[in-house]
Design a protein around this motif. Structure first.
Motif, PDB file in Angstrom:
ATOM      1  N   PHE A 141       0.851  -1.187   0.000  1.00 18.36           N
ATOM      2  CA  PHE A 141       0.000   0.000   0.000  1.00 18.36           C
ATOM      3  C   PHE A 141       0.892   1.244   0.000  1.00 18.36           C
ATOM      4  O   PHE A 141       2.019   1.206   0.498  1.00 18.36           O
ATOM      5  CB  PHE A 141      -0.918   0.000   1.225  1.00 18.36           C
ATOM      6  CG  PHE A 141      -1.842  -1.189   1.285  1.00 18.36           C
ATOM      7  CD1 PHE A 141      -2.972  -1.252   0.486  1.00 18.36           C
ATOM      8  CD2 PHE A 141      -1.584  -2.257   2.144  1.00 18.36           C
ATOM      9  CE1 PHE A 141      -3.827  -2.352   0.551  1.00 18.36           C
ATOM     10  CE2 PHE A 141      -2.424  -3.353   2.214  1.00 18.36           C
ATOM     11  CZ  PHE A 141      -3.557  -3.406   1.401  1.00 18.36           C
ATOM     12  N   GLN A 197      -8.085   1.402   8.943  1.00 19.65           N
ATOM     13  CA  GLN A 197      -7.576   0.904   7.662  1.00 19.65           C
ATOM     14  C   GLN A 197      -6.153   1.389   7.397  1.00 19.65           C
ATOM     15  O   GLN A 197      -5.317   0.638   6.889  1.00 19.65           O
ATOM     16  CB  GLN A 197      -8.508   1.335   6.522  1.00 19.65           C
ATOM     17  CG  GLN A 197      -9.814   0.570   6.471  1.00 19.65           C
ATOM     18  CD  GLN A 197      -9.614  -0.909   6.182  1.00 19.65           C
ATOM     19  OE1 GLN A 197      -8.918  -1.282   5.242  1.00 19.65           O
ATOM     20  NE2 GLN A 197     -10.230  -1.766   6.990  1.00 19.65           N
ATOM     21  N   LYS A 201      -3.180  -1.263   6.961  1.00 13.53           N
ATOM     22  CA  LYS A 201      -2.427  -1.249   5.704  1.00 13.53           C
ATOM     23  C   LYS A 201      -0.946  -1.012   5.958  1.00 13.53           C
ATOM     24  O   LYS A 201      -0.091  -1.634   5.311  1.00 13.53           O
ATOM     25  CB  LYS A 201      -2.992  -0.190   4.760  1.00 13.53           C
ATOM     26  CG  LYS A 201      -4.343  -0.568   4.160  1.00 13.53           C
ATOM     27  CD  LYS A 201      -4.888   0.530   3.258  1.00 13.53           C
ATOM     28  CE  LYS A 201      -6.216   0.115   2.639  1.00 13.53           C
ATOM     29  NZ  LYS A 201      -6.783   1.185   1.770  1.00 13.53           N
TER      30      LYS A 201
END
Length: 213
Positions: A141, A197, A201
């Motif tokens: 990511f 999140q 990530k």
């Protein structure tokens, strides 16, 4: 020669039987057991989203335990004091130089104690701040601004520091971010899903970086 054999063993376990990761059960009185749902949630997220094969069972390992060499990634967190004995120091040093990886995630209060203990392990090495361009922030990511800020604490910017052996990052210290809190069950800290999140990530990035390097 022994270091080479240990590295081969770590790679063999990783690619043939999946990975196991562990929490560092350190001495000194600090709450090393903080964030009990953090690693299980990170494992679940990583297995689903970046196709890792990490066991859902998180082990606990002491710094002086020979079993430490079974784990390619060890997570350390807490709020209080840390103390590494001479045996801890020797075992951790060999583990890290032999291919292991230690991620220290300050859960607010760890910072004032951890530096002197790291100096015991590597008296000739210093923590170096990782720039936003470091590949750990884009291994899967993308985090163009570097380490995300998850919890406010003192309102300081989130920073990531590392210790290297040559060009290999063998220790990561995440400060003023508190990724572990973001990995925990949502109802524990009531973080917005967007924040959780980001934390998950970034955690997945760390694991992906380790397992592909």
């Amino acid at each position: 020669m022994r270091n080479f054999i240990i590295i081969l063993c770590l790679l063999f376990v990783q690619f043939n039987y999946g990975q196991e990761i562990a929490t560092l059960k350190y001495k000194g009185g600090g709450d090393w057991y903080s964030n009990p749902t953090a690693l299980p949630n990170l494992i679940s997220f990583s297995n689903q989203n970046i196709k890792t094969k990490i066991s859902s069972q998180v082990k606990e390992v002491a710094p002086d335990d020979p079993e430490i060499f079974d784990f390619p990634y060890i997570y350390m967190t807490g709020h209080g004091n840390v103390f590494f004995s001479e045996n801890d120091v020797e075992n951790l040093r060999e583990y890290l130089l032999s291919g292991g990886f230690l991620h220290i995630d300050d859960n607010y209060g760890l910072d004032e104690y951890i530096h002197k203990e790291l100096e015991k392990i590597f008296p000739d090495k210093k923590l170096e701040e990782l720039p936003a361009s470091h590949p750990i922030f884009s291994s899967y990511f993308k985090f163009p601004n570097g380490l995300p800020k998850i919890h406010e604490h003192d309102g300081k910017p989130a920073q990531a520091f590392g210790i290297y052996e040559g060009d290999r990052l063998l220790l990561l210290y995440t400060y003023e971010s508190d990724l572990g809190n973001g990995w925990e069950d949502k109802n524990i800290h009531n973080d917005p899903e967007e924040v959780r999140q980001k934390a998950l990530k970034m955690g997945a990035n760390i694991l992906f970086y380790i397992f592909t390097k």
